[in-house]
Design a protein around this motif. Sequence first.
Motif, PDB file in Angstrom:
ATOM      1  N   ALA A 290       2.110   6.855   2.478  1.00  0.00           N
ATOM      2  CA  ALA A 290       3.014   6.187   1.743  1.00  0.00           C
ATOM      3  C   ALA A 290       2.802   6.563  -0.008  1.00  0.00           C
ATOM      4  CB  ALA A 290       3.052   4.667   1.799  1.00  0.00           C
ATOM      5  N   PHE A 291       4.018   6.987  -0.308  1.00  0.00           N
ATOM      6  CA  PHE A 291       3.739   7.286  -1.787  1.00  0.00           C
ATOM      7  C   PHE A 291       4.374   6.238  -2.731  1.00  0.00           C
ATOM      8  CE2 PHE A 291       3.046  11.376   0.141  1.00  0.00           C
ATOM      9  CZ  PHE A 291       2.510  12.157  -0.931  1.00  0.00           C
ATOM     10  N   PRO A 292       4.244   6.210  -3.931  1.00  0.00           N
ATOM     11  CA  PRO A 292       4.811   5.173  -4.847  1.00  0.00           C
ATOM     12  C   PRO A 292       6.457   5.108  -4.627  1.00  0.00           C
ATOM     13  CG  PRO A 292       3.373   6.392  -6.281  1.00  0.00           C
ATOM     14  CD  PRO A 292       3.481   7.152  -4.846  1.00  0.00           C
ATOM     15  N   ASP A 293       7.262   6.057  -4.500  1.00  0.00           N
ATOM     16  CA  ASP A 293       8.586   6.002  -4.383  1.00  0.00           C
ATOM     17  C   ASP A 293       9.414   6.474  -2.982  1.00  0.00           C
ATOM     18  OD1 ASP A 293       8.134   8.752  -4.429  1.00  0.00           O
ATOM     19  OD2 ASP A 293       9.479   9.217  -6.034  1.00  0.00           O
ATOM     20  N   HIS A 294       8.353   6.467  -2.059  1.00  0.00           N
ATOM     21  CA  HIS A 294       8.962   6.850  -0.737  1.00  0.00           C
ATOM     22  C   HIS A 294       7.891   6.788   0.428  1.00  0.00           C
ATOM     23  CE1 HIS A 294       7.081  11.143  -1.355  1.00  0.00           C
ATOM     24  NE2 HIS A 294       6.998  11.146  -0.031  1.00  0.00           N
ATOM     25  N   GLY A 295       8.469   6.724   1.747  1.00  0.00           N
ATOM     26  CA  GLY A 295       7.334   6.397   2.747  1.00  0.00           C
ATOM     27  C   GLY A 295       7.366   8.008   3.586  1.00  0.00           C
ATOM     28  N   GLU A 296       6.458   8.110   4.386  1.00  0.00           N
ATOM     29  CA  GLU A 296       6.495   9.369   5.247  1.00  0.00           C
ATOM     30  C   GLU A 296       5.459   9.099   6.331  1.00  0.00           C
ATOM     31  OE1 GLU A 296       5.949  12.629   2.119  1.00  0.00           O
ATOM     32  OE2 GLU A 296       4.439  12.950   3.644  1.00  0.00           O
TER      33      GLU A 296
ATOM     34  N   ILE B 228       4.333   1.564   3.227  1.00  0.00           N
ATOM     35  CA  ILE B 228       3.860   0.996   2.192  1.00  0.00           C
ATOM     36  C   ILE B 228       2.144   1.508   2.058  1.00  0.00           C
ATOM     37  CG2 ILE B 228       3.066  -1.442   0.980  1.00  0.00           C
ATOM     38  CD1 ILE B 228       5.611  -2.690   2.058  1.00  0.00           C
ATOM     39  N   ASN B 229       1.699   1.875   0.952  1.00  0.00           N
ATOM     40  CA  ASN B 229       0.371   2.124   1.033  1.00  0.00           C
ATOM     41  C   ASN B 229      -0.833   1.028   0.882  1.00  0.00           C
ATOM     42  OD1 ASN B 229      -2.221   3.370   0.459  1.00  0.00           O
ATOM     43  ND2 ASN B 229      -1.137   5.408   0.127  1.00  0.00           N
ATOM     44  N   ASP B 230      -0.950   0.335   1.803  1.00  0.00           N
ATOM     45  CA  ASP B 230      -1.838  -0.721   1.718  1.00  0.00           C
ATOM     46  C   ASP B 230      -3.231  -0.687   1.299  1.00  0.00           C
ATOM     47  OD1 ASP B 230      -1.940   0.555   4.520  1.00  0.00           O
ATOM     48  OD2 ASP B 230      -3.651  -0.661   4.667  1.00  0.00           O
ATOM     49  N   ILE B 231      -3.581   0.731   1.385  1.00  0.00           N
ATOM     50  CA  ILE B 231      -5.070   0.986   0.910  1.00  0.00           C
ATOM     51  C   ILE B 231      -5.018   0.935  -0.475  1.00  0.00           C
ATOM     52  CG2 ILE B 231      -6.845   2.674   0.936  1.00  0.00           C
ATOM     53  CD1 ILE B 231      -5.339   3.989   3.310  1.00  0.00           C
ATOM     54  N   ALA B 232      -4.086   1.591  -1.330  1.00  0.00           N
ATOM     55  CA  ALA B 232      -3.859   1.680  -2.585  1.00  0.00           C
ATOM     56  C   ALA B 232      -3.656  -0.001  -3.118  1.00  0.00           C
ATOM     57  CB  ALA B 232      -2.654   2.562  -3.056  1.00  0.00           C
ATOM     58  N   VAL B 233      -2.532  -0.496  -2.636  1.00  0.00           N
ATOM     59  CA  VAL B 233      -2.094  -1.981  -2.972  1.00  0.00           C
ATOM     60  C   VAL B 233      -3.542  -2.737  -3.075  1.00  0.00           C
ATOM     61  CG1 VAL B 233      -1.066  -3.789  -2.538  1.00  0.00           C
ATOM     62  CG2 VAL B 233       0.278  -1.608  -2.383  1.00  0.00           C
ATOM     63  N   ALA B 234      -4.398  -2.651  -1.944  1.00  0.00           N
ATOM     64  CA  ALA B 234      -5.655  -3.400  -1.765  1.00  0.00           C
ATOM     65  C   ALA B 234      -6.528  -3.415  -3.252  1.00  0.00           C
ATOM     66  CB  ALA B 234      -6.182  -3.353  -0.662  1.00  0.00           C
ATOM     67  N   ILE B 235      -6.714  -1.905  -3.380  1.00  0.00           N
ATOM     68  CA  ILE B 235      -7.493  -1.536  -4.527  1.00  0.00           C
ATOM     69  C   ILE B 235      -7.098  -2.059  -5.924  1.00  0.00           C
ATOM     70  CG2 ILE B 235      -8.425   0.453  -5.799  1.00  0.00           C
ATOM     71  CD1 ILE B 235      -9.007   1.638  -3.190  1.00  0.00           C
TER      72      ILE B 235
ATOM     73  N   GLN C 271      -1.627 -13.345   4.937  1.00  0.00           N
ATOM     74  CA  GLN C 271      -0.328 -13.702   4.483  1.00  0.00           C
ATOM     75  C   GLN C 271       0.371 -12.215   4.065  1.00  0.00           C
ATOM     76  OE1 GLN C 271       1.048 -16.819   4.135  1.00  0.00           O
ATOM     77  NE2 GLN C 271      -0.763 -17.531   5.552  1.00  0.00           N
ATOM     78  N   PRO C 272       1.565 -12.237   4.032  1.00  0.00           N
ATOM     79  CA  PRO C 272       2.181 -11.004   3.380  1.00  0.00           C
ATOM     80  C   PRO C 272       1.832 -10.782   2.232  1.00  0.00           C
ATOM     81  CG  PRO C 272       3.863 -12.356   4.503  1.00  0.00           C
ATOM     82  CD  PRO C 272       2.686 -13.417   4.505  1.00  0.00           C
ATOM     83  N   ALA C 273       1.778  -9.376   1.713  1.00  0.00           N
ATOM     84  CA  ALA C 273       1.517  -9.352   0.306  1.00  0.00           C
ATOM     85  C   ALA C 273       2.700  -9.664  -0.480  1.00  0.00           C
ATOM     86  CB  ALA C 273       1.540  -7.633   0.103  1.00  0.00           C
ATOM     87  N   SER C 274       2.619  -9.948  -1.721  1.00  0.00           N
ATOM     88  CA  SER C 274       3.564 -10.380  -2.684  1.00  0.00           C
ATOM     89  C   SER C 274       4.282  -8.947  -3.265  1.00  0.00           C
ATOM     90  CB  SER C 274       3.088 -11.269  -3.724  1.00  0.00           C
ATOM     91  OG  SER C 274       2.135 -10.465  -4.717  1.00  0.00           O
ATOM     92  N   GLU C 275       5.461  -9.100  -3.651  1.00  0.00           N
ATOM     93  CA  GLU C 275       5.994  -7.974  -4.253  1.00  0.00           C
ATOM     94  C   GLU C 275       5.443  -7.481  -5.520  1.00  0.00           C
ATOM     95  OE1 GLU C 275      10.614  -9.008  -2.682  1.00  0.00           O
ATOM     96  OE2 GLU C 275      10.339  -7.780  -4.650  1.00  0.00           O
ATOM     97  N   SER C 276       4.818  -8.650  -6.132  1.00  0.00           N
ATOM     98  CA  SER C 276       4.377  -8.157  -7.544  1.00  0.00           C
ATOM     99  C   SER C 276       2.952  -7.284  -7.150  1.00  0.00           C
ATOM    100  CB  SER C 276       3.956  -9.394  -8.405  1.00  0.00           C
ATOM    101  OG  SER C 276       2.832 -10.180  -7.778  1.00  0.00           O
ATOM    102  N   ASP C 277       2.131  -7.611  -5.983  1.00  0.00           N
ATOM    103  CA  ASP C 277       1.112  -6.772  -5.661  1.00  0.00           C
ATOM    104  C   ASP C 277       1.739  -5.285  -5.382  1.00  0.00           C
ATOM    105  OD1 ASP C 277      -1.005  -8.555  -6.347  1.00  0.00           O
ATOM    106  OD2 ASP C 277      -1.312  -9.282  -4.381  1.00  0.00           O
TER     107      ASP C 277
ATOM    108  N   VAL D 177       1.544  -0.525  -7.082  1.00  0.00           N
ATOM    109  CA  VAL D 177       1.523   0.937  -6.402  1.00  0.00           C
ATOM    110  C   VAL D 177       2.773   1.669  -6.377  1.00  0.00           C
ATOM    111  CG1 VAL D 177       0.910   2.368  -4.585  1.00  0.00           C
ATOM    112  CG2 VAL D 177      -0.705   0.773  -5.372  1.00  0.00           C
ATOM    113  N   HIS D 178       3.870   0.718  -5.861  1.00  0.00           N
ATOM    114  CA  HIS D 178       4.928   1.419  -5.489  1.00  0.00           C
ATOM    115  C   HIS D 178       5.994   1.161  -6.608  1.00  0.00           C
ATOM    116  CE1 HIS D 178       3.934   2.700  -1.598  1.00  0.00           C
ATOM    117  NE2 HIS D 178       3.235   1.296  -1.504  1.00  0.00           N
ATOM    118  N   SER D 179       7.368   1.998  -6.502  1.00  0.00           N
ATOM    119  CA  SER D 179       8.040   1.737  -7.915  1.00  0.00           C
ATOM    120  C   SER D 179       8.968   0.684  -7.254  1.00  0.00           C
ATOM    121  CB  SER D 179       8.967   3.030  -7.959  1.00  0.00           C
ATOM    122  OG  SER D 179       9.979   3.230  -6.982  1.00  0.00           O
ATOM    123  N   PRO D 180       9.372  -0.413  -8.362  1.00  0.00           N
ATOM    124  CA  PRO D 180      10.335  -1.337  -8.177  1.00  0.00           C
ATOM    125  C   PRO D 180      11.733  -0.861  -7.450  1.00  0.00           C
ATOM    126  CG  PRO D 180       9.594  -1.503 -10.393  1.00  0.00           C
ATOM    127  CD  PRO D 180       9.184   0.084  -9.831  1.00  0.00           C
ATOM    128  N   HIS D 181      12.145   0.538  -7.731  1.00  0.00           N
ATOM    129  CA  HIS D 181      13.188   0.939  -7.251  1.00  0.00           C
ATOM    130  C   HIS D 181      13.206   0.967  -5.579  1.00  0.00           C
ATOM    131  CE1 HIS D 181      17.059   3.270  -6.952  1.00  0.00           C
ATOM    132  NE2 HIS D 181      16.355   4.316  -6.459  1.00  0.00           N
TER     133      HIS D 181
END
Length: 335
Positions: free
Chosen positions: A122-128, A133-140, A48-54, A58-62
Amino acid sequence: MLPFKLVYSEKYFLPIGEHVFRADKYRLIQERLLQQHVADSGDFIVPQPASESDVTLVHSPHYINKLMEGGLSAREELQMEIPYSPQVVDAFMLHTGGSILAAERALKDGICVNVGGGFHHAFPDHGEGFCMINDIAVAIRAMQKRGRIRRAMTIDCDVHQGNGTAFIFGNSIPRPDILPSTSAPVLGRIPAEEAVKGKDVFTISLHQEHNYPYVKPASSIDVNLPDGCGDSEYLGWLDNALSSALRQFEPELLSYVAGADPFGQDQLGGLSLTIDGLKQRDELVFRAARARDIPIMTTYAGGYAHHVEDTVTIHCNTVIAAAEVYRAAESRLST
Ligand SMILES: [Zn+2]
Protein backbone atom coordinates in the motif's frame (compact mmCIF):
# COMPACT_ATOMS: atom_id res chain seq x y z
CA MET A 1 1.68 -19.39 28.22
CA LEU A 2 3.84 -17.52 25.76
CA PRO A 3 6.50 -15.04 26.91
CA PHE A 4 4.83 -12.35 24.73
CA LYS A 5 1.42 -11.36 23.38
CA LEU A 6 -0.32 -12.19 20.12
CA VAL A 7 -2.58 -9.53 18.62
CA TYR A 8 -5.67 -10.96 16.94
CA SER A 9 -9.33 -10.30 16.25
CA GLU A 10 -11.89 -12.59 14.64
CA LYS A 11 -12.75 -9.51 12.57
CA TYR A 12 -9.39 -9.80 10.76
CA PHE A 13 -11.27 -11.84 8.17
CA LEU A 14 -11.48 -9.91 4.88
CA PRO A 15 -14.73 -10.53 2.98
CA ILE A 16 -13.19 -10.76 -0.51
CA GLY A 17 -14.88 -13.95 -1.75
CA GLU A 18 -13.10 -16.79 -3.56
CA HIS A 19 -9.54 -15.54 -3.78
CA VAL A 20 -5.96 -16.81 -3.88
CA PHE A 21 -5.54 -14.72 -0.71
CA ARG A 22 -7.19 -16.98 1.84
CA ALA A 23 -8.48 -14.37 4.28
CA ASP A 24 -9.63 -17.14 6.62
CA LYS A 25 -5.96 -17.91 7.31
CA TYR A 26 -5.95 -15.66 10.38
CA ARG A 27 -8.70 -17.67 12.06
CA LEU A 28 -7.05 -20.96 11.04
CA ILE A 29 -3.74 -19.79 12.57
CA GLN A 30 -5.42 -18.82 15.84
CA GLU A 31 -7.25 -22.15 15.99
CA ARG A 32 -4.08 -24.13 15.28
CA LEU A 33 -2.06 -22.23 17.91
CA LEU A 34 -4.73 -23.04 20.51
CA GLN A 35 -5.27 -26.66 19.41
CA GLN A 36 -1.58 -27.44 19.51
CA HIS A 37 -1.17 -25.67 22.85
CA VAL A 38 1.42 -23.30 21.44
CA ALA A 39 -0.68 -20.50 22.93
CA ASP A 40 -3.61 -20.27 25.32
CA SER A 41 -6.49 -17.83 25.15
CA GLY A 42 -4.78 -15.48 27.65
CA ASP A 43 -1.93 -14.93 25.19
CA PHE A 44 -4.17 -13.08 22.75
CA ILE A 45 -4.99 -9.39 22.94
CA VAL A 46 -7.66 -7.73 20.80
CA PRO A 47 -6.86 -4.55 18.87
CA GLN A 48 -8.99 -1.49 18.23
CA PRO A 49 -9.24 -0.11 14.70
CA ALA A 50 -6.60 2.49 13.82
CA SER A 51 -7.81 6.09 13.98
CA GLU A 52 -8.00 8.17 10.81
CA SER A 53 -5.44 10.56 12.30
CA ASP A 54 -2.93 7.70 12.69
CA VAL A 55 -3.61 6.45 9.17
CA THR A 56 -3.06 9.91 7.72
CA LEU A 57 0.46 9.91 9.17
CA VAL A 58 1.20 7.81 6.06
CA HIS A 59 -1.75 8.04 3.68
CA SER A 60 -3.13 11.11 1.91
CA PRO A 61 -6.43 12.47 3.26
CA HIS A 62 -7.75 12.29 -0.31
CA TYR A 63 -7.12 8.54 -0.50
CA ILE A 64 -8.57 7.93 2.98
CA ASN A 65 -11.70 9.87 1.99
CA LYS A 66 -12.09 7.69 -1.06
CA LEU A 67 -11.81 4.57 1.10
CA MET A 68 -14.29 5.85 3.66
CA GLU A 69 -16.81 7.05 1.11
CA GLY A 70 -16.53 4.36 -1.51
CA GLY A 71 -14.98 6.70 -4.05
CA LEU A 72 -12.33 4.45 -5.62
CA SER A 73 -12.37 4.30 -9.41
CA ALA A 74 -12.73 0.93 -11.17
CA ARG A 75 -9.05 1.19 -12.11
CA GLU A 76 -8.01 1.80 -8.50
CA GLU A 77 -10.05 -1.19 -7.36
CA LEU A 78 -8.47 -3.33 -10.08
CA GLN A 79 -5.00 -2.26 -8.95
CA MET A 80 -5.88 -3.31 -5.39
CA GLU A 81 -6.72 -6.79 -6.73
CA ILE A 82 -9.39 -7.28 -4.06
CA PRO A 83 -13.01 -6.11 -4.21
CA TYR A 84 -13.83 -2.90 -2.36
CA SER A 85 -16.47 -2.79 0.37
CA PRO A 86 -16.83 -0.77 3.58
CA GLN A 87 -16.37 -4.07 5.47
CA VAL A 88 -13.00 -4.61 3.80
CA VAL A 89 -11.96 -1.07 4.82
CA ASP A 90 -13.01 -1.85 8.41
CA ALA A 91 -10.90 -5.02 8.40
CA PHE A 92 -7.83 -3.13 7.14
CA MET A 93 -8.32 -0.44 9.80
CA LEU A 94 -8.41 -3.22 12.39
CA HIS A 95 -5.26 -4.94 11.08
CA THR A 96 -3.58 -1.50 11.21
CA GLY A 97 -4.75 -0.95 14.78
CA GLY A 98 -3.31 -4.42 15.44
CA SER A 99 0.09 -3.40 14.14
CA ILE A 100 0.05 -0.23 16.25
CA LEU A 101 -0.79 -2.34 19.30
CA ALA A 102 1.95 -4.82 18.35
CA ALA A 103 4.47 -1.97 18.17
CA GLU A 104 3.38 -0.71 21.60
CA ARG A 105 3.60 -4.17 23.14
CA ALA A 106 6.95 -4.86 21.48
CA LEU A 107 8.33 -1.69 23.08
CA LYS A 108 7.00 -2.89 26.45
CA ASP A 109 7.67 -6.66 26.27
CA GLY A 110 10.54 -6.85 23.76
CA ILE A 111 8.49 -8.73 21.18
CA CYS A 112 4.93 -8.96 19.91
CA VAL A 113 3.32 -10.76 16.95
CA ASN A 114 0.33 -9.39 15.06
CA VAL A 115 -1.53 -12.43 13.69
CA GLY A 116 -2.34 -10.29 10.66
CA GLY A 117 -1.08 -7.14 8.94
CA GLY A 118 2.01 -6.79 6.76
CA PHE A 119 0.27 -4.94 3.91
CA HIS A 120 3.49 -3.67 2.41
CA HIS A 121 2.21 -2.92 -1.11
CA ALA A 122 0.00 0.00 0.00
CA PHE A 123 1.26 3.47 -1.04
CA PRO A 124 0.29 6.86 0.47
CA ASP A 125 -2.27 7.55 -2.26
CA HIS A 126 -3.28 4.12 -3.52
CA GLY A 127 -3.51 0.46 -2.67
CA GLU A 128 -2.26 -2.47 -4.71
CA GLY A 129 -1.43 -6.16 -4.53
CA PHE A 130 -4.15 -7.05 -1.94
CA CYS A 131 -3.01 -4.16 0.29
CA MET A 132 -5.23 -1.17 1.13
CA ILE A 133 -3.49 0.44 4.14
CA ASN A 134 0.22 0.12 4.95
CA ASP A 135 -0.09 -0.96 8.58
CA ILE A 136 3.69 -1.40 8.89
CA ALA A 137 4.39 2.24 8.05
CA VAL A 138 1.43 3.54 10.07
CA ALA A 139 2.61 1.67 13.19
CA ILE A 140 6.14 3.09 12.88
CA ARG A 141 4.95 6.65 12.22
CA ALA A 142 2.49 6.38 15.12
CA MET A 143 5.29 5.35 17.51
CA GLN A 144 7.45 8.23 16.28
CA LYS A 145 4.59 10.72 16.57
CA ARG A 146 3.97 9.62 20.17
CA GLY A 147 7.65 10.08 20.99
CA ARG A 148 8.16 6.39 21.75
CA ILE A 149 10.92 5.91 19.18
CA ARG A 150 12.99 7.93 16.77
CA ARG A 151 14.47 5.24 14.52
CA ALA A 152 13.01 2.00 13.18
CA MET A 153 14.08 -0.73 10.78
CA THR A 154 11.84 -2.89 8.62
CA ILE A 155 12.94 -6.40 7.63
CA ASP A 156 10.64 -7.52 4.86
CA CYS A 157 10.95 -11.25 4.10
CA ASP A 158 7.82 -11.62 1.99
CA VAL A 159 8.63 -13.07 -1.46
CA HIS A 160 7.38 -9.84 -3.05
CA GLN A 161 9.36 -6.64 -2.65
CA GLY A 162 7.97 -4.21 -0.05
CA ASN A 163 7.39 -1.46 -2.62
CA GLY A 164 4.90 0.61 -0.60
CA THR A 165 7.09 0.58 2.51
CA ALA A 166 10.24 1.38 0.50
CA PHE A 167 8.47 4.28 -1.19
CA ILE A 168 7.02 5.70 2.04
CA PHE A 169 10.34 5.69 3.87
CA GLY A 170 12.49 6.43 0.83
CA ASN A 171 11.97 10.23 1.00
CA SER A 172 14.92 12.21 -0.33
CA ILE A 173 17.60 9.63 0.33
CA PRO A 174 19.71 8.88 -2.76
CA ARG A 175 19.06 5.55 -4.44
CA PRO A 176 21.15 2.95 -2.61
CA ASP A 177 22.99 0.12 -4.22
CA ILE A 178 21.08 -2.96 -5.18
CA LEU A 179 22.66 -6.21 -4.20
CA PRO A 180 23.43 -8.38 -7.19
CA SER A 181 21.61 -11.68 -7.27
CA THR A 182 24.69 -13.83 -7.55
CA SER A 183 24.82 -17.28 -6.05
CA ALA A 184 27.40 -16.56 -3.36
CA PRO A 185 25.74 -15.39 -0.14
CA VAL A 186 28.12 -12.51 0.23
CA LEU A 187 26.81 -9.03 0.71
CA GLY A 188 27.69 -6.93 -2.28
CA ARG A 189 27.68 -3.20 -1.76
CA ILE A 190 25.96 -1.54 1.13
CA PRO A 191 24.34 1.89 1.14
CA ALA A 192 26.75 4.79 1.27
CA GLU A 193 27.20 6.29 4.70
CA GLU A 194 25.61 9.58 3.58
CA ALA A 195 22.50 7.67 2.51
CA VAL A 196 21.96 6.38 6.04
CA LYS A 197 22.82 9.56 7.92
CA GLY A 198 19.70 11.36 9.06
CA LYS A 199 17.44 8.50 8.05
CA ASP A 200 14.74 7.63 10.59
CA VAL A 201 13.55 4.38 9.03
CA PHE A 202 15.92 1.88 7.43
CA THR A 203 14.22 -0.60 5.10
CA ILE A 204 15.46 -4.06 4.14
CA SER A 205 13.65 -6.21 1.59
CA LEU A 206 14.60 -9.77 0.57
CA HIS A 207 12.48 -10.84 -2.35
CA GLN A 208 12.35 -12.71 -5.64
CA GLU A 209 13.68 -10.38 -8.32
CA HIS A 210 11.50 -11.70 -11.14
CA ASN A 211 8.15 -11.26 -9.48
CA TYR A 212 5.58 -8.60 -8.60
CA PRO A 213 6.04 -5.63 -8.17
CA TYR A 214 7.73 -5.02 -11.50
CA VAL A 215 8.74 -1.49 -10.49
CA LYS A 216 10.62 -1.72 -7.20
CA PRO A 217 11.25 1.60 -5.41
CA ALA A 218 14.59 1.40 -3.63
CA SER A 219 14.73 0.09 -0.08
CA SER A 220 17.82 0.91 2.01
CA ILE A 221 18.92 -2.64 1.22
CA ASP A 222 17.24 -4.67 -1.52
CA VAL A 223 18.28 -8.28 -1.92
CA ASN A 224 17.05 -9.41 -5.33
CA LEU A 225 16.97 -13.18 -5.08
CA PRO A 226 17.17 -15.46 -8.11
CA ASP A 227 14.30 -17.78 -9.01
CA GLY A 228 14.37 -21.05 -7.11
CA CYS A 229 16.61 -19.73 -4.29
CA GLY A 230 16.70 -22.34 -1.51
CA ASP A 231 17.10 -22.37 2.27
CA SER A 232 20.85 -22.06 2.75
CA GLU A 233 21.37 -19.40 0.12
CA TYR A 234 18.40 -17.39 1.45
CA LEU A 235 19.55 -17.64 5.06
CA GLY A 236 23.05 -16.52 4.06
CA TRP A 237 21.69 -13.42 2.32
CA LEU A 238 19.39 -12.62 5.22
CA ASP A 239 22.16 -12.95 7.77
CA ASN A 240 24.43 -10.70 5.73
CA ALA A 241 21.80 -8.05 5.03
CA LEU A 242 20.68 -7.94 8.64
CA SER A 243 24.10 -7.80 10.22
CA SER A 244 25.27 -5.20 7.72
CA ALA A 245 22.18 -3.07 8.36
CA LEU A 246 22.58 -3.31 12.13
CA ARG A 247 26.22 -2.29 11.88
CA GLN A 248 25.33 1.01 10.24
CA PHE A 249 21.96 1.85 11.77
CA GLU A 250 20.70 1.57 15.36
CA PRO A 251 16.93 1.12 15.37
CA GLU A 252 14.81 1.40 18.51
CA LEU A 253 12.18 -0.85 16.94
CA LEU A 254 12.40 -3.65 14.39
CA SER A 255 9.41 -4.40 12.21
CA TYR A 256 9.63 -7.92 10.82
CA VAL A 257 7.39 -8.80 7.87
CA ALA A 258 7.27 -12.60 8.04
CA GLY A 259 5.68 -13.48 4.70
CA ALA A 260 4.94 -17.18 4.21
CA ASP A 261 5.21 -16.95 0.41
CA PRO A 262 8.96 -17.65 -0.08
CA PHE A 263 7.76 -21.27 0.43
CA GLY A 264 8.54 -23.58 -2.51
CA GLN A 265 4.87 -24.59 -2.87
CA ASP A 266 3.49 -21.07 -2.98
CA GLN A 267 1.16 -20.17 -5.86
CA LEU A 268 2.47 -16.60 -6.16
CA GLY A 269 6.13 -17.16 -5.35
CA GLY A 270 9.09 -18.63 -7.19
CA LEU A 271 11.59 -19.28 -4.42
CA SER A 272 12.19 -22.76 -3.00
CA LEU A 273 12.30 -22.42 0.75
CA THR A 274 11.11 -25.33 2.89
CA ILE A 275 8.85 -25.05 5.91
CA ASP A 276 11.86 -25.80 8.09
CA GLY A 277 13.97 -23.20 6.27
CA LEU A 278 11.30 -20.56 6.88
CA LYS A 279 11.32 -21.37 10.59
CA GLN A 280 15.11 -20.98 10.62
CA ARG A 281 14.60 -17.60 8.91
CA ASP A 282 12.28 -16.54 11.75
CA GLU A 283 14.75 -17.76 14.37
CA LEU A 284 17.58 -15.84 12.71
CA VAL A 285 15.63 -12.58 12.82
CA PHE A 286 14.43 -13.06 16.41
CA ARG A 287 17.92 -14.04 17.60
CA ALA A 288 19.38 -10.92 16.01
CA ALA A 289 16.79 -8.74 17.76
CA ARG A 290 17.12 -10.53 21.10
CA ALA A 291 20.93 -10.48 21.09
CA ARG A 292 20.92 -6.70 20.63
CA ASP A 293 17.92 -6.08 22.88
CA ILE A 294 15.97 -4.35 20.12
CA PRO A 295 12.17 -4.59 20.47
CA ILE A 296 10.63 -6.42 17.52
CA MET A 297 7.09 -6.43 16.17
CA THR A 298 6.05 -9.01 13.61
CA THR A 299 3.35 -8.97 10.93
CA TYR A 300 2.36 -11.81 8.61
CA ALA A 301 1.92 -10.46 5.05
CA GLY A 302 1.49 -13.00 2.23
CA GLY A 303 1.14 -16.76 2.06
CA TYR A 304 -0.62 -18.55 -0.79
CA ALA A 305 0.48 -22.18 -0.57
CA HIS A 306 -1.46 -24.69 -2.68
CA HIS A 307 -2.55 -26.23 0.63
CA VAL A 308 -3.69 -23.56 3.07
CA GLU A 309 -2.57 -25.86 5.91
CA ASP A 310 1.04 -25.21 4.84
CA THR A 311 0.54 -21.44 5.02
CA VAL A 312 -0.96 -21.90 8.48
CA THR A 313 1.99 -24.09 9.58
CA ILE A 314 4.54 -21.50 8.37
CA HIS A 315 2.76 -18.65 10.19
CA CYS A 316 2.33 -20.72 13.38
CA ASN A 317 6.02 -21.62 13.24
CA THR A 318 6.84 -17.91 13.45
CA VAL A 319 5.19 -17.86 16.88
CA ILE A 320 6.95 -21.10 17.87
CA ALA A 321 10.32 -19.71 16.74
CA ALA A 322 9.75 -16.52 18.74
CA ALA A 323 8.75 -18.55 21.80
CA GLU A 324 11.89 -20.68 21.54
CA VAL A 325 14.21 -17.70 21.20
CA TYR A 326 12.56 -15.60 23.94
CA ARG A 327 12.03 -18.51 26.36
CA ALA A 328 15.70 -19.41 26.02
CA ALA A 329 16.54 -15.78 26.79
CA GLU A 330 14.22 -15.84 29.81
CA SER A 331 15.68 -19.00 31.28
CA ARG A 332 19.20 -17.64 30.85
CA LEU A 333 18.18 -14.57 32.78
CA SER A 334 16.61 -16.58 35.61
CA THR A 335 19.58 -18.88 36.18
ZN1 LIG B 1 3.81 -11.57 -0.93
